[in-house]
Each structure stands twice: as C-alpha cells, then as structure tokens.
Design a protein around this motif. Structure first.
Motif, PDB file in Angstrom:
ATOM      1  N   ILE A  18       5.378  -2.946 -13.806  1.00 56.04           N
ATOM      2  CA  ILE A  18       4.650  -4.022 -13.128  1.00 56.04           C
ATOM      3  C   ILE A  18       5.555  -4.632 -12.071  1.00 56.04           C
ATOM      4  CG2 ILE A  18       3.467  -6.234 -13.376  1.00 56.04           C
ATOM      5  CD1 ILE A  18       2.991  -5.571 -16.313  1.00 56.04           C
ATOM      6  N   GLU A  19       5.036  -4.775 -10.869  1.00 57.68           N
ATOM      7  CA  GLU A  19       5.818  -5.417  -9.810  1.00 57.68           C
ATOM      8  C   GLU A  19       5.018  -6.534  -9.143  1.00 57.68           C
ATOM      9  OE1 GLU A  19       9.054  -3.776  -7.459  1.00 57.68           O
ATOM     10  OE2 GLU A  19       7.629  -3.680  -5.798  1.00 57.68           O
ATOM     11  N   LEU A  20       5.687  -7.676  -8.957  1.00 52.89           N
ATOM     12  CA  LEU A  20       5.091  -8.817  -8.274  1.00 52.89           C
ATOM     13  C   LEU A  20       5.594  -8.824  -6.838  1.00 52.89           C
ATOM     14  CD1 LEU A  20       5.933  -9.778 -11.436  1.00 52.89           C
ATOM     15  CD2 LEU A  20       4.573 -11.747 -10.697  1.00 52.89           C
ATOM     16  N   GLY A  21       4.786  -8.275  -5.928  1.00 54.21           N
ATOM     17  CA  GLY A  21       5.130  -8.260  -4.518  1.00 54.21           C
ATOM     18  C   GLY A  21       4.664  -9.528  -3.836  1.00 54.21           C
ATOM     19  N   SER A  22       4.876  -9.609  -2.537  1.00 54.35           N
ATOM     20  CA  SER A  22       4.554 -10.836  -1.822  1.00 54.35           C
ATOM     21  C   SER A  22       3.059 -11.035  -1.629  1.00 54.35           C
ATOM     22  CB  SER A  22       5.264 -10.857  -0.469  1.00 54.35           C
ATOM     23  OG  SER A  22       4.844  -9.759   0.309  1.00 54.35           O
ATOM     24  N   THR A  23       2.284  -9.958  -1.604  1.00 50.84           N
ATOM     25  CA  THR A  23       0.839 -10.087  -1.409  1.00 50.84           C
ATOM     26  C   THR A  23       0.026  -9.473  -2.542  1.00 50.84           C
ATOM     27  OG1 THR A  23       0.706  -7.997  -0.154  1.00 50.84           O
ATOM     28  CG2 THR A  23       1.106 -10.028   1.094  1.00 50.84           C
TER      29      THR A  23
END
Length: 572
Positions: A18-23
């Motif tokens: 799981i990755e929390l990117g900027s958008t």
C-alpha cells in the motif's frame, strides 16, 4: 491460471503493498513471482490550512480503508474469494514532512507535508552546522523551525515520524522506519545504516540552544533527537506484525486477520527505486508526478554538500543523491484538460489518454528549443532554483514560433528544466550514471516524454514494463523480500528474481534534442526573475493557496498505471 491464483489468495500466499501518494492511495496484491493479482485505489487531495499544506489523519484512515476495500472488491470480482491474510504486507508514503505526537499518542499539530517551504532558517542553520545539506522538507528542519518559532506544541513532543511511519505504527504498534524514509528525517551514516551519531550530537546541541528554557525546551533537549525519531531498519529486517487493532483499523469488516508480517515502512523515493530496479551504484530513476525527483545511487561520497541535492539512501542503506523538485507534471495536466475540453466543445470528445497522446506526438515533431517559447511549471516554491513562491508562466517573444507542438514541447521541457539544473550539479561532481529509469503518469505513452527526458539529463532513459505498477508494487516487492533477505542482498534479489525477464524500452539522448534543450535551459535560467515579478503582481488571495496544484488523472508521486502499450491484465 484463475483457480491457481484463487488458491494462492485463499491460502494467504499473496503479498500486499500500500502506498500513500500525493494524489492517490493505491493497494496492490502480488503473487510469489511478483506478478500483480489485483489492485485498488482511492483519490485524495492535500489541503492548504493556516498557511501550510496538510492531509488530515481522518483522511488517511478513510483513504486507506477505501483503497483496501477497493482491492478486496477487485479480488472478489476476479477470483470469487475474499482475502483474510497475506504472506507479508508493506506500507510506503510520501517522504519527509512532520508528524509530531505527544506522550499519549495525540497529534500536536496538523501533518506538515513535504510541500511546505517555511523552514528556511532552520534548514540553513542545520546545513551550516552539520556540513550536510538539510532540505526544507526534512523532518529535522520542521522540528527545529518549530523550536525557533517558539511554537507551544514543541514542549509536548514525544515522537516524530513520517506518514509511512505513522501508518505502520497504527498497524503494528512498532515505531520504526525503513532507512530510505528515515534518510528524509535526518542524515544517515552509510557505514552504520543508522542516523549519523556525530551529526545527532551536533543537532541536539543546536536545537537545545535554540530552545533554551522557553517553550521549546522539551524538543530533543532532554532526551535528544534519537529518542524522538523512529528506530531505523533496512530492507529485509523484521518490522513487526499486524495486530488485531491494526487489522480492524485497516479493515473494519473484521475479515482481515492479525499476524501478517510487515517489512520496514518506506518512502515513495525508496519504492520508486525498487519499482525501477535502480538500487545498484551508477543506476538511477526519475519519478514524474505532482513533484519530480531523480535518484542516483552513488559509488562514492560527494566531495562537498550541495543545496540542490539531498543525500538519502536506498532501502538497503546505500547512499543516493536526490534531486527533488516541488513542481512536476501538474501544469502539463492543466493544458491537457484545456485541450480535452476544447475537443469536447467541438463535438469530438476524447479520453484523457488520447488527449495526451495527441499533444505529445505534436511535441515530438516540434523545434528542438520549443521555437523560442518558455514555460514555468511553478505552482509552488522551488528550492532548487531559490524561488520562494511560484506562478505558472508561458512566455514568448514576437519572433517565437507559437505552434501547438512548440507549446507542448515548452511545457514538457519546462517540467524537466529544474531537474536538469540539479542533475548538472551531479555532473560537476563527476557522478557517473549508466542509465536512468523513468516512471510516472507522463510516461504512460512511450515517445516524446522519454526522449525529451533523455535529452534533458544527457543520459539514456529506460522504461521498465514493471515500473508502471508504481510504488505500491515496489513496497509489495520489499514485503516479499522478507523471506529472502537471509540468503541474498536486495540488489541481487531484484536483478535475478524480480526483473530477470522484464522488457525494457530505452531512449538514448539525440544530439539535436540535447542542443535544443540546452538552448531552452539557458532561457529558463535567465527568466527566473519573472517568477518574483509574477508573485509580486498577483493578489494576496492567490498567494495564500488559491493557486493550488491541480490533480492529473494520469499522475502519481511514485509510479503510474501501466502504459497503454504494456498494460497487464490483472491491473485494470
């Protein structure tokens, strides 16, 4: 094949990243061969609150649950089974920034993201005393600036972490961080793969002097920075397991079981390196999204500190030179929406991929120097070029060749110009790069962006098929590496077990493109004072955040959906 995949998922043999990117928050499930099985995502936005860019922790929780639920729905749709456990799990997120908690675990001030540039005095003082460039967005700069500003919350700070570290702590109860993400908090000693001990002592002394006996006396003055920052781990080390509370936090339905092992949480830069197989010396990668950053793994330490460059690490702890540009592909996205709307108004609506493909094809046939046009993509300040606040600009003279192709080429070259300025500093340090691998939404269609990036950096640029899976896939690969870390190093593992059979598309720098870009870059450097004038001429309302970066349907911070030419069946 479908039954086999179903059985793997049912048996808990798949790995989740799981990755929390900027958008966008994205979840990816992979099998033992690192092939994607399913994915889910959730779009989100940063907010400009009280003069700072932030995401609320409520949005973090909501977004994570939504992305995970979307992945579960995709699994159920494809395979008719609901996952209850995984072989391993990993979390990554945007690097840098400042999440400060008190002893009870309560957030003291809203999350301050990488995008904030209000830490100038602290970063300058730290850089000078440490003899090491401390960028504005690093966690230690945020901490020290809060001390200098005598913010009341500082006396209550008991723990500081990054977004990935926060989520990992919620899932496992462990306050740890992967070395790549930790290197965006404080300098890392490559020999120990831990915070640099001598620099810690110096920084503690500096911060203690800044706090004195006032409001900041609790910030690293009694216990020191090491006690506030997470424990540092390298790729393959045990980072804890999913607790019952963590499982319920991620999956409120109760289907997810505790006990899943987690790899060290990492930053998006580190997962970008993994996703592009760029963790060995003389390799590098470029990520193009809301921001743009390039990473080059160093063979040796640089001769001196450079304010244009961060020195961070790979997830294994090897030194990396990083050029981070606050402004990326958002302005190109804005133009794409304008032309998309024109097509719609003209009665010939096009999907966004078709709009991009059409515009970028025009750019490929344009004048090498964009016909005299000049574009700035500065929606925010840009530390690399010493621009404190930015305004997007398109400038042309009476003799400029104002064509569609030159317009688009100017926008693409403008997006790469600041990166090229930083990379030129690396060239002056005689840092050698054999090849850069690109990823991000702009590269979904091979062609002009890849070719123009090669010209801007004067280095061959590759597109790996797997790189299109992005940072969520990269952290899933790191989670899967937990089982193999005892018998192989990360570089060998990626080269032999992950990327062995992947196709690679390489664009070499074209001499005419290189010459044209260098001419363009001279105009870009000379025109930088226009940014100061543009900011001064705009309204105070615009300066306080109404000119926000817009979201590109195609962009992410550390990866992209598969290209149109190389789309993989399980991912859409």
């Amino acid at each position: 094949m479908g039954d086999d995949r179903r059985q793997r998922i049912e048996d808990g043999r798949a790995t989740l990243g799981i990755e929390l990117g900027s958008t966008r928050i994205k979840a990816v499930l992979i099998d033992e061969d690192h092939v994607p099985l399913a994915s889910g995502d959730h779009e989100w936005e940063n907010a400009f609150v009280d003069g700072r860019w932030t995401y609320s922790l409520e949005d973090v929780e909501t977004g994570l649950r939504a992305a995970y639920a979307a992945l579960v729905a995709d699994v159920e749709s494809q395979y008719g089974v609901r996952p209850t456990t995984f072989r391993a799990l990993g979390v990554s997120a945007m690097m840098h920034g400042y999440l400060a908690f008190d002893a009870a675990g309560e957030l003291l001030v809203p999350f301050r993201t990488w995008r904030n540039t209000s830490t100038g005095p602290a970063a300058e003082a730290l850089s000078e005393r440490l003899g090491f460039n401390i960028p504005l967005r690093w966690s230690v700069a945020h901490l020290y600036q809060a001390v200098l500003d005598e913010e009341p919350h500082v006396a209550e700070v008991a723990r500081v972490t990054t977004l990935a570290g926060y989520v990992h702590h919620r899932l496992t109860g462990h306050d740890v961080l992967g070395v790549g993400d930790a290197s965006g908090m404080f300098p890392i000693d490559p020999s120990t793969r831990d915070y640099d001990a001598a620099m810690l002592a110096t920084a503690d002394e500096l911060i203690g002097a800044g706090a004195g006996a006032g409001a900041g006396a609790g910030a690293g003055t009694r216990t020191g920075i090491r006690a506030l920052f997470p424990e540092v781990l390298v790729a393959g080390q045990d980072a804890g397991a999913l607790t019952a509370e963590g499982a319920a936090w991620l999956d409120p339905t109760g289907a997810l079981e505790p006990g899943v092992p987690l790899c060290p949480p990492e930053g998006d830069a580190g997962t970008g390196m993994v996703a592009t197989n760029a963790v060995a010396p003389r390799t590098g990668n470029v990520s193009v999204g809301t921001s743009i950053f390039a990473m080059v793994v160093l063979e040796r330490a640089m001769a001196q500190a450079h304010e244009e460059l961060d020195v961070v690490t790979t997830p294994a702890g090897d030194a990396v030179a990083m050029v981070h540009c606050n402004n990326g592909a958002s302005e190109i996205a804005a133009w794409a929406r304008v032309f998309g709307r024109f097509a719609e108004a003209a009665g010939t609506p096009l999907d966004i991929d078709h709009v991009y493909a059409t515009l970028l094809a025009e750019a490929e046939q344009a004048d090498p120097d964009a016909g005299g046009l000049l574009s700035y993509n500065y929606l925010a300040g840009e530390p690399v070029t010493h621009v404190e606040a930015g305004r997007p600009l398109l400038v042309r003279g009476a003799g400029s060749a104002f064509t569609l192709g030159n317009l688009v080429r100017a926008e693409v070259q403008g997006a790469f110009a600041t990166l090229a300025i930083g990379m030129d500093v690396l060239a002056e340090e005689d840092v050698r790069v054999d090849r850069m691998t690109a990823h991000g939404g702009l590269f979904r269609t091979p062609g002009a962006p890849q070719r123009l990036l090669a010209a801007a950096l004067r280095v061959p640029v590759a597109l790996e098929e797997t790189a299109g899976e992005g940072g969520a896939w990269g952290i899933a690969v790191l989670a899967a590496y937990l089982e193999h870390a005892g018998d192989t190093d990360l570089t060998t593992h990626l080269a032999e077990r992950v990327f062995g059979g992947d196709a690679v598309h390489v664009a070499d720098p074209d001499e005419h493109d290189v010459a044209g870009f260098r001419t363009y870059l001279e105009r870009f450097r000379a025109g930088l004072p226009l940014q100061v004038a543009a900011v001064a001429a705009t309204t105070s309302a615009a300066a306080t955040g109404e000119l926000d970066a817009t979201t590109d349907e195609r962009e992410t911070t550390a990866g992209a959906e598969p290209s149109l030419q190389t789309e993989k069946e399980p991912t859409r």
